[in-house]
Scaffold this active site. Sequence first.
Site, short mmCIF file in Angstrom:
data_model
loop_
_atom_site.label_atom_id
_atom_site.label_comp_id
_atom_site.label_asym_id
_atom_site.label_seq_id
_atom_site.Cartn_x
_atom_site.Cartn_y
_atom_site.Cartn_z
N VAL A 49 20.69 1.04 -5.78
CA VAL A 49 20.77 2.41 -5.27
C VAL A 49 19.31 2.91 -5.16
O VAL A 49 18.40 2.22 -5.53
CB VAL A 49 21.58 3.35 -6.20
CG1 VAL A 49 23.05 3.13 -6.04
CG2 VAL A 49 21.16 3.18 -7.65
N ALA A 52 17.31 7.63 -0.85
CA ALA A 52 16.65 8.77 -0.22
C ALA A 52 15.22 8.82 -0.72
O ALA A 52 14.95 8.59 -1.90
CB ALA A 52 17.37 10.06 -0.60
N LYS A 80 14.78 11.70 7.49
CA LYS A 80 15.19 12.75 6.55
C LYS A 80 14.20 13.91 6.64
O LYS A 80 13.00 13.71 6.47
CB LYS A 80 15.21 12.16 5.13
CG LYS A 80 15.49 13.19 4.06
CD LYS A 80 15.50 12.58 2.66
CE LYS A 80 15.53 13.68 1.61
NZ LYS A 80 15.30 13.18 0.26
N PRO A 98 13.48 22.15 2.81
CA PRO A 98 12.82 21.30 3.80
C PRO A 98 11.56 20.65 3.25
O PRO A 98 10.95 21.16 2.31
CB PRO A 98 12.44 22.32 4.89
CG PRO A 98 12.16 23.58 4.12
CD PRO A 98 13.04 23.55 2.89
P1 FAD Z 1 16.25 -2.54 -10.78
O1 FAD Z 1 16.63 -2.37 -9.36
O2 FAD Z 1 17.33 -2.45 -11.81
O3 FAD Z 1 15.57 -3.96 -10.88
C1 FAD Z 1 15.41 -4.63 -12.11
C2 FAD Z 1 14.92 -6.03 -11.84
O4 FAD Z 1 14.62 -6.65 -13.07
C3 FAD Z 1 15.92 -6.93 -11.13
O5 FAD Z 1 15.26 -7.73 -10.18
C4 FAD Z 1 16.45 -7.81 -12.25
O6 FAD Z 1 16.87 -9.07 -11.78
C5 FAD Z 1 15.19 -7.94 -13.09
N1 FAD Z 1 15.46 -8.32 -14.47
C6 FAD Z 1 16.06 -7.59 -15.45
N2 FAD Z 1 16.14 -8.30 -16.58
C7 FAD Z 1 15.57 -9.50 -16.34
C8 FAD Z 1 15.33 -10.66 -17.10
N3 FAD Z 1 15.71 -10.76 -18.38
N4 FAD Z 1 14.73 -11.70 -16.49
C9 FAD Z 1 14.32 -11.64 -15.20
N5 FAD Z 1 14.51 -10.57 -14.43
C10 FAD Z 1 15.12 -9.50 -14.99
N6 FAD Z 1 15.43 6.68 -6.30
C11 FAD Z 1 15.00 7.33 -5.20
O7 FAD Z 1 13.79 7.33 -4.92
N7 FAD Z 1 15.89 7.94 -4.36
C12 FAD Z 1 17.21 7.98 -4.63
O8 FAD Z 1 17.98 8.53 -3.84
C13 FAD Z 1 17.67 7.38 -5.83
N8 FAD Z 1 18.98 7.40 -6.17
C14 FAD Z 1 19.38 6.83 -7.35
C15 FAD Z 1 20.71 6.95 -7.77
C16 FAD Z 1 21.10 6.41 -9.00
C17 FAD Z 1 22.52 6.55 -9.45
C18 FAD Z 1 20.18 5.71 -9.81
C19 FAD Z 1 20.58 5.10 -11.11
C20 FAD Z 1 18.87 5.59 -9.39
C21 FAD Z 1 18.46 6.16 -8.19
N9 FAD Z 1 17.13 6.09 -7.78
C22 FAD Z 1 16.71 6.72 -6.65
C23 FAD Z 1 16.18 5.32 -8.57
C24 FAD Z 1 15.96 3.97 -7.93
O9 FAD Z 1 17.18 3.29 -7.76
C25 FAD Z 1 15.05 3.13 -8.76
O10 FAD Z 1 13.94 3.87 -9.15
C26 FAD Z 1 14.55 1.97 -7.98
O11 FAD Z 1 15.60 1.29 -7.40
C27 FAD Z 1 13.76 1.04 -8.82
O12 FAD Z 1 14.61 0.31 -9.65
P2 FAD Z 1 13.91 -0.81 -10.51
O13 FAD Z 1 13.23 -1.74 -9.58
O14 FAD Z 1 13.11 -0.14 -11.55
O15 FAD Z 1 15.12 -1.51 -11.26
#
Ligand code: FAD
Length: 499
Positions: A49, A52, A80, A98
């Site tokens: 997710v 936006a 957007k 906006p």
């Molecule tokens: P993740 O996508 O969870 O990636 C984690 C990574 O770590 C994965 O590749 C996984 O495989 C790896 N990993 C984990 N453990 C291990 C391990 N032991 N060994 C090897 N690899 C591992 N942000 C916005 O800017 N706009 C939005 O509209 C928005 N909506 C959101 C809605 C929701 C409900 C949520 C929860 C979040 C939202 N966000 C939004 C935030 C956004 O989704 C995250 O900030 C962004 O996707 C970054 O996620 P991440 O890369 O930190 O984590």
Amino acid sequence: MTPESIKKFVIVGGGTAGWIAAATLGNIFRHSEVEIELVESDDIGVIGVGEATIPPLLTILESLGIDLVDFIKHTQASFKLGIQFDDWHTIGEGYFHPFGTLGRSIDGHDFFQCWLKSKAEGDDTPLMAHSPEAVLAQQGRFFLPFEAQGTPLASTTFALHLDAVLAGKYLRKFAEKSGVKRTEGLVESVSRSDKGLIKSVTLQSGVEIAGDFFIDCSGFKGLLIEEALETGYEDWSEFLPCNRAVTVQTENMGDTTPYTIATARAAGWTWRIPLQHRTGNGYVFCDKYCSDEEAIETLLSSIEGQPLTEPRVIPFTTGVRHKAWNQNCLALGLAQGFLEPLESTAIHLVSKSLALFVRLFPTAECDTQLSDEFNRRVRQDYEEIRDFLVLHYCTTQRDDTPFWRWCQQMELPVKLKAKLDLFKVHGGLIPGTEELFQPTSWYAVFDGMGVEPVGYNPTLDAIDYHKLKQSLHSGKTAIQTSAATQPSHDEFLRTYCPA
Ligand code: FAD
């Protein structure tokens, strides 16, 4: 002795945060000997997710040399112009936040003060009639501002809605082209030196990956920053009590609005984010006031079009890591902290943190003066965004559910209370130069939520009111007229980014 420079970065996690980090560092070090290796586990996958964004995303794409059309095509993105907030103040009322700024100053007077003066004189023109983004959004239109030089729409500011999984794939390709190495595998353990610095991570396969600096992009659990370094997390649920989200994707019904819709619900709010190939929907709620089953029912009864996925519940805790940079480990994305996506700030915080890290770039020794400064600023960013989010809740007049009654009487963060009080007596805000949300954003929410100052800045009494009235009228009319000649958002997408 000259301190050792960093020769190898290890990034753990290949979600949006991991690949933005890899693309940024890969781009910086593409002509050097510095190695960058990203480890991700296909078994765990990404959160998927985060669709936006806000305007600074375009600056990142530009700084990486990524072509906007190509990016839009590959991520099925749409444009957007801001966010439509429905039912937040009272049920049935809505307002638009906006991007960009409002109107132009008149005779050196701040535009908002001019509008307040005019309002006090009996003019009932809505504030948003002076925002190009709000007018375009209301008409469902879009165009590129740099192609409209000389018109009142030239200052239009925009961002993208994008498919987070496709964006990750796109950034991965980009990063790999600049030399980033990707390793698939599950990190099982982390080893540290006598000084406490991280030395290496070991995969389930037994392969050990050593590095000088580690970037934790492993998601909520914070594999390095928390599980290995035990940095600690500050829980902000007392200010933002929502702690779960349920999400579902639906088909695109042919009306790709150039804005996100955030609708207040009984125990939180739902989002609607339209992409070219589908629409993202979710309900952010507080489990104290709503069960998962109720949340799913609320979400499914609010969506348009057929669901393409099963509802998925994601728990979270709002807050921030005590130190986003601890020793030789920098946490980004969900590993760094979480603020609900009401103003779409998470992806921005990833790139802002990276930009700050690059400005404070350490040697392999990781001087704590650098990390202290970094942590101070990151915390400031989180607090500022948190306070802006709380503003959306605490100014509600809704008292139809226990959740909204709680919001009305909640204890406010000290700085937010001071800002609100100042606005009420002074009618304006002094912009903080590094703040993400500038006064225009605050005015949009104040106005939408019915927060009114006692009056305008008294210097406005010295202005020629007739001239002010004419200027406001002509500015508003020019925006309306120019907007009406632009294509609909769907038409624009079809011609600008043909399939
Ligand atoms: P993740 O996508 O969870 O990636 C984690 C990574 O770590 C994965 O590749 C996984 O495989 C790896 N990993 C984990 N453990 C291990 C391990 N032991 N060994 C090897 N690899 C591992 N942000 C916005 O800017 N706009 C939005 O509209 C928005 N909506 C959101 C809605 C929701 C409900 C949520 C929860 C979040 C939202 N966000 C939004 C935030 C956004 O989704 C995250 O900030 C962004 O996707 C970054 O996620 P991440 O890369 O930190 O984590």
